[in-house]
Design an enzyme around this catalytic site. Sequence first.
Site, PDB file in Angstrom:
ATOM      1  N   SER A  48       0.851  -1.201   0.000  1.00  0.00           N
ATOM      2  CA  SER A  48       0.000   0.000   0.000  1.00  0.00           C
ATOM      3  C   SER A  48       0.884   1.248   0.000  1.00  0.00           C
ATOM      4  O   SER A  48       2.100   1.163   0.230  1.00  0.00           O
ATOM      5  CB  SER A  48      -0.892  -0.003   1.244  1.00  0.00           C
ATOM      6  OG  SER A  48      -0.095   0.235   2.399  1.00  0.00           O
ATOM      7  N   ASP A  81      -1.333  -1.676  -3.913  1.00  0.00           N
ATOM      8  CA  ASP A  81      -2.698  -1.750  -3.379  1.00  0.00           C
ATOM      9  C   ASP A  81      -3.267  -0.326  -3.242  1.00  0.00           C
ATOM     10  O   ASP A  81      -2.604   0.556  -2.683  1.00  0.00           O
ATOM     11  CB  ASP A  81      -2.616  -2.432  -2.001  1.00  0.00           C
ATOM     12  CG  ASP A  81      -3.971  -2.794  -1.430  1.00  0.00           C
ATOM     13  OD1 ASP A  81      -4.902  -3.020  -2.207  1.00  0.00           O
ATOM     14  OD2 ASP A  81      -4.071  -2.886  -0.181  1.00  0.00           O
ATOM     15  N   HIS A  82      -4.464  -0.096  -3.755  1.00  0.00           N
ATOM     16  CA  HIS A  82      -5.153   1.201  -3.630  1.00  0.00           C
ATOM     17  C   HIS A  82      -4.280   2.392  -4.039  1.00  0.00           C
ATOM     18  O   HIS A  82      -4.103   3.335  -3.258  1.00  0.00           O
ATOM     19  CB  HIS A  82      -5.663   1.410  -2.202  1.00  0.00           C
ATOM     20  CG  HIS A  82      -6.766   0.470  -1.831  1.00  0.00           C
ATOM     21  ND1 HIS A  82      -8.043   0.596  -2.303  1.00  0.00           N
ATOM     22  CD2 HIS A  82      -6.767  -0.640  -1.048  1.00  0.00           C
ATOM     23  CE1 HIS A  82      -8.794  -0.389  -1.823  1.00  0.00           C
ATOM     24  NE2 HIS A  82      -8.043  -1.162  -1.074  1.00  0.00           N
ATOM     25  N   ASP A 103      -7.118   3.184  -7.826  1.00  0.00           N
ATOM     26  CA  ASP A 103      -8.384   3.261  -7.098  1.00  0.00           C
ATOM     27  C   ASP A 103      -8.958   4.674  -7.213  1.00  0.00           C
ATOM     28  O   ASP A 103      -8.640   5.559  -6.422  1.00  0.00           O
ATOM     29  CB  ASP A 103      -8.175   2.888  -5.628  1.00  0.00           C
ATOM     30  CG  ASP A 103      -9.486   2.898  -4.844  1.00  0.00           C
ATOM     31  OD1 ASP A 103     -10.527   3.254  -5.439  1.00  0.00           O
ATOM     32  OD2 ASP A 103      -9.463   2.562  -3.650  1.00  0.00           O
ATOM     33  N   HIS A 179     -13.224  -2.778   4.542  1.00  0.00           N
ATOM     34  CA  HIS A 179     -11.868  -2.915   5.080  1.00  0.00           C
ATOM     35  C   HIS A 179     -11.900  -2.926   6.616  1.00  0.00           C
ATOM     36  O   HIS A 179     -12.796  -2.354   7.227  1.00  0.00           O
ATOM     37  CB  HIS A 179     -10.990  -1.759   4.601  1.00  0.00           C
ATOM     38  CG  HIS A 179     -10.697  -1.833   3.129  1.00  0.00           C
ATOM     39  ND1 HIS A 179     -11.273  -0.981   2.217  1.00  0.00           N
ATOM     40  CD2 HIS A 179      -9.903  -2.664   2.424  1.00  0.00           C
ATOM     41  CE1 HIS A 179     -10.840  -1.287   1.006  1.00  0.00           C
ATOM     42  NE2 HIS A 179      -9.998  -2.306   1.097  1.00  0.00           N
ATOM     43  N   GLY A 180     -10.905  -3.555   7.199  1.00  0.00           N
ATOM     44  CA  GLY A 180     -10.744  -3.505   8.648  1.00  0.00           C
ATOM     45  C   GLY A 180     -11.405  -4.671   9.377  1.00  0.00           C
ATOM     46  O   GLY A 180     -11.804  -5.662   8.772  1.00  0.00           O
ATOM     47  N   GLY A 211     -11.287  -6.299   1.276  1.00  0.00           N
ATOM     48  CA  GLY A 211     -11.914  -6.431   2.597  1.00  0.00           C
ATOM     49  C   GLY A 211     -12.297  -7.861   2.916  1.00  0.00           C
ATOM     50  O   GLY A 211     -13.387  -8.116   3.431  1.00  0.00           O
ATOM     51  N   ASN A 253      -8.254 -10.185  -1.120  1.00  0.00           N
ATOM     52  CA  ASN A 253      -7.325  -9.321  -0.372  1.00  0.00           C
ATOM     53  C   ASN A 253      -7.428  -9.526   1.134  1.00  0.00           C
ATOM     54  O   ASN A 253      -8.515  -9.344   1.710  1.00  0.00           O
ATOM     55  CB  ASN A 253      -7.642  -7.860  -0.658  1.00  0.00           C
ATOM     56  CG  ASN A 253      -7.218  -7.424  -2.047  1.00  0.00           C
ATOM     57  OD1 ASN A 253      -6.892  -8.246  -2.887  1.00  0.00           O
ATOM     58  ND2 ASN A 253      -7.217  -6.130  -2.273  1.00  0.00           N
ATOM     59  N   ASP A 255      -5.478  -8.392   4.696  1.00  0.00           N
ATOM     60  CA  ASP A 255      -4.474  -7.614   5.415  1.00  0.00           C
ATOM     61  C   ASP A 255      -4.745  -7.638   6.922  1.00  0.00           C
ATOM     62  O   ASP A 255      -3.886  -8.016   7.729  1.00  0.00           O
ATOM     63  CB  ASP A 255      -4.477  -6.165   4.900  1.00  0.00           C
ATOM     64  CG  ASP A 255      -3.408  -5.309   5.560  1.00  0.00           C
ATOM     65  OD1 ASP A 255      -2.530  -5.873   6.230  1.00  0.00           O
ATOM     66  OD2 ASP A 255      -3.449  -4.077   5.423  1.00  0.00           O
TER      67      ASP A 255
END
Length: 316
Positions: A48, A81-82, A103, A179-180, A211, A253, A255
């Site tokens: 990222s 990423d992004h 993105d 995400h998260g 996500g 994805n 993370d």
Amino acid sequence: MIVTTAQLFKHAYGKYAVGAYNINNAEQAMGLFRGCIDSKAPFIIQISKGARKYTDKRMLEAIIRAAADIFPESIFAVHLDHGDEETCYDCINSGFFSSVMIDASHDPFDKNVEITKRVVDKAHAKGISVEAELGMLGGVEEDIKVEEGHACLTDPDEAKDFVTKTGCDSLACAIGTSHGAFKFKGRQSLHFDVLEKIKSRLPGFPLVMHGSSSVPKEEVQRINAAGGQIKDSMGVDPNEYLPAAKLGVTKVNIDTDGRLVWTRVHREFFRDKPAEFDFRPPGKIFIDEYAKFIASRNRLLGSAGQLDDLRASLKK
Ligand code: G3H
Ligand code: 13P
Ligand code: ZN
């Protein structure tokens, strides 16, 4: 061996999904490569903008090159990423990235098309694959926070139009994830109906699920038992990875789950050994635990055991 995401997706499409794991440091790189070799899986390393800034963008590149030497049988793509437009160009020109994500999903459709098309033209001129995004996930990514109510699922008709107009190689679709660590309140499932419609409009075209962390309950419980305060977390059911793969999702994805492994290992280690201050013993435990976690995800994604067949298909 570094390959493009397009090469990985050609082999995976409709059969399995390739795990795309974010890394920030050497310990994550070691665990990732080891876990993928142990499970004989191809993979995607995601970097990222935040990861590039964490130490220095050259540091991660050097770590990945070293890991590729240590694990010569590995097959992977190096992916931004992004990315925003400027970071995409930096990665395209670096000679190291084999894939970038532009993105511009927060921009209106036409602007998203315009920006994505510019990046696609520059990337393709250098043989680099491009992932783009349409629709908006909820949650936190980089410095952007999208509230639950403002997330919007990808429109299947727009998806076809977007891919035709931009020439991107894969498309990140919003199908209910975010995400998260706090993805769902109550109901926990992907929008397979939307995914099916996107697949019918774009048959054979690689789709990407952001996500996708599963936020394992026992991991969070262990973190909280060791002093953490993570409340009301919920992730994607990892048994939904493979059904999604059969509907065209070729990249998943992950993370947040890796961060949870790191936090659990370090919280428990220093709780149990309060007089300890050498960071290498917990670092070693993290590498082992992360490798095990990665291998377990690859088995759920169906990418485990695909390495030799992929290698043979790349030689054809
Ligand atoms: O989608 C965001 C990824 O989890 C990367 O997170 O921007 O904090 O490195 P980061
Ligand atoms: P998670 O936060 O679910 O791990 O998603 C990561 C991601 O989508 C990176 O682009
Ligand atoms: Zn993402």
